[in-house]
Design a protein around this motif. Structure first.
Motif, short mmCIF file in Angstrom:
data_model
loop_
_atom_site.label_atom_id
_atom_site.label_comp_id
_atom_site.label_asym_id
_atom_site.label_seq_id
_atom_site.Cartn_x
_atom_site.Cartn_y
_atom_site.Cartn_z
N LEU A 158 -11.79 17.85 5.79
CA LEU A 158 -12.96 17.25 5.16
C LEU A 158 -12.76 15.76 4.99
O LEU A 158 -11.70 15.30 4.59
CB LEU A 158 -13.19 17.87 3.77
N SER A 168 -19.54 13.41 4.49
CA SER A 168 -18.82 14.62 4.10
C SER A 168 -18.70 15.63 5.23
O SER A 168 -18.37 16.79 4.99
CB SER A 168 -19.52 15.29 2.90
N ARG A 169 -18.98 15.23 6.46
CA ARG A 169 -18.83 16.16 7.57
C ARG A 169 -17.35 16.33 7.93
O ARG A 169 -16.52 15.48 7.62
CB ARG A 169 -19.60 15.64 8.79
N THR A 195 -23.09 11.72 1.21
CA THR A 195 -23.00 12.04 -0.20
C THR A 195 -23.74 10.99 -1.01
O THR A 195 -24.21 9.98 -0.50
CB THR A 195 -21.54 12.08 -0.65
N THR A 203 -26.04 14.91 5.24
CA THR A 203 -24.62 14.80 5.58
C THR A 203 -23.96 13.59 4.94
O THR A 203 -22.78 13.35 5.15
CB THR A 203 -24.44 14.72 7.10
N ARG A 208 -18.84 21.35 2.81
CA ARG A 208 -19.08 21.38 1.36
C ARG A 208 -18.07 22.26 0.64
O ARG A 208 -18.24 22.60 -0.53
CB ARG A 208 -20.50 21.87 1.07
N PHE A 254 -28.56 19.28 1.95
CA PHE A 254 -27.54 19.22 2.99
C PHE A 254 -27.61 17.93 3.80
O PHE A 254 -27.23 17.89 4.96
CB PHE A 254 -27.66 20.44 3.91
N TRP A 303 -18.88 16.67 -2.85
CA TRP A 303 -19.46 18.00 -2.79
C TRP A 303 -18.44 19.10 -2.54
O TRP A 303 -18.77 20.26 -2.59
CB TRP A 303 -20.54 18.06 -1.70
N ALA A 304 -17.21 18.77 -2.19
CA ALA A 304 -16.23 19.81 -1.88
C ALA A 304 -15.98 20.66 -3.12
O ALA A 304 -15.82 20.16 -4.22
CB ALA A 304 -14.93 19.18 -1.41
N ASP A 305 -15.92 21.98 -2.92
CA ASP A 305 -15.70 22.93 -4.01
C ASP A 305 -14.25 23.36 -4.00
O ASP A 305 -13.83 24.15 -3.17
CB ASP A 305 -16.62 24.15 -3.81
N HIS A 360 -16.90 25.42 1.49
CA HIS A 360 -17.08 26.87 1.53
C HIS A 360 -16.35 27.47 2.72
O HIS A 360 -16.09 26.80 3.72
CB HIS A 360 -18.57 27.21 1.59
N GLU A 419 -29.62 22.89 8.27
CA GLU A 419 -29.61 22.53 6.85
C GLU A 419 -30.37 23.58 6.03
O GLU A 419 -29.93 23.98 4.94
CB GLU A 419 -30.23 21.15 6.64
#
Length: 346
Positions: free
Chosen positions: A317, A309-310, A303, A301, A25, A299, A322-324, A27, A264
């Motif tokens: 990625l 998104s794993r 989207t 997995t 995600r 959480f 969801w990627a920040d 982080h 999760e």
């Protein structure tokens, strides 16, 4: 967001799975082994920016000192150093449990096993009973004592060991292990450490024992333990059987192996606590002031668009909304040089 793992084994299954969810995600997860590096916590962390939240898996004196240092600087630590340390002292644990009205096994403290040997020479020693190291640690003493000969043998193997003594309560030979992560209860049966070694039964005759089979009163008891001890991630050991539940141990941040949904829930908890920003942590958090339950469905997995998104096999990625992009991504081993004034986080 930056999440720090205070653990001597960051590859532990639940930690590794949690880290994978968080990095997926967007982080940054930093591994910090409290048993390596400079001796003083201030040297280990450095004067710069801290992570947004730290997960305290290790329970050693070095880990607790490091956690206290982080708390003094305003960093959230899950579980708190005070709550973790309390669970390492079985005398303090039993005292608090009894005062709070929890159904805890009767517990008394003996300064040295040799004192028990002297008592065994008198009538009615109360065999069988259970002895445990007063200070919980890896590979500590947990044993059933059936007679004076066994007690003398243990005293020879564990000279000077301070212990707690509990009555041996008849059970099925299994323990009910209840694990709680931010209000979500997981459970399983495990063979008791006190099982007669001559018993070879590998499967519990009662069948499955998961959250669907957990009686409501035992789930409520597990949640009450967290309120009393100020814990967010913890385990409660109960005697197995149909009788009224009896708590025999409480563990801060246990392994929680093989429990679907636990990573999760832990990842969601880390983001919720880390997102609250800096705070001052009291010497011991009052009961019932933890972050509370979180929704681990955040959480999933997959989207919203159905994209996985794993992390891919190269550690990057897969595409997903969801990627920040404002946070560094991935996992690394943290050190003092990483915590400079211009670092991410606080």
């Amino acid at each position: 967001m930056r999440i720090g793992l205070l653990a001597s084994n960051p590859d532990h299954p639940v930690l590794a799975a949690t880290a994978a969810l968080l990095t997926a995600r967007g982080h940054l997860v930093e591994d910090l082994d409290p048993t390596t590096g400079p001796g003083e916590p201030s040297e280990r962390i450095g004067p710069g920016a801290l992570a947004d939240v730290y997960l305290l898996k290790a329970h050693t004196p070095q880990a607790l000192a490091l956690a206290r240092h982080l708390e003094e600087r305003g960093a959230p630590v899950v579980n708190s150093a005070a709550a973790t340390e309390l669970c390492q002292d079985r005398t303090a644990m039993a005292d608090l449990a009894v005062r709070a009205g929890l159904p805890f096994a009767a517990t008394r403290t003996v300064a040295d096993l040799a004192d028990l040997v002297a008592q065994a020479d008198h009538p009615a020693p109360g065999f069988p009973f259970v002895v445990k190291s007063r200070h919980s640690r890896r590979h500590d003493l947990v044993a059933r004592v059936d007679d004076a000969a066994r007690l003398r043998a243990l005293a020879g193997e564990w000279p000077g060991e301070s212990v707690v003594v509990q009555p041996y309560l008849a059970s099925t030979g299994w323990d009910q292990k209840l694990w709680v992560v931010a209000g979500q209860v997981f459970c399983a049966r495990r063979r008791s450490e006190l099982t007669d070694p001559g018993v070879s039964e590998l499967h519990h005759p009662g069948g499955a024992f998961g959250p669907a089979e957990l009686p409501a009163d035992r789930a409520r008891l597990a949640l009450r333990v967290g309120e009393v001890f100020g814990l967010d991630v913890y385990g409660v050991d109960l005697l197995d059987g149909p009788a009224e539940p009896v708590v025999v141990d409480v563990n801060a941040f246990p392994g929680i192996r093989g429990q679907a949904g636990a990573p999760e829930a832990l990842a969601a908890l880390a983001l919720r606590v880390g997102g609250a920003g800096p705070r001052s942590v009291p010497a011991q958090r009052p009961a019932g002031t933890g972050p509370g339950a979180v929704d681990p469905r955040a959480f999933d997995t997959r989207t919203e668009s159905g994209t996985d998104s794993r992390p891919d096999s190269r550690g990057g990625l897969r595409a997903g909304p969801w990627a920040d992009s404002s946070s560094p991504v991935g996992r690394r081993t943290a050190g003092p040089a990483d915590a400079g004034p211009g670092g991410a986080g606080r």
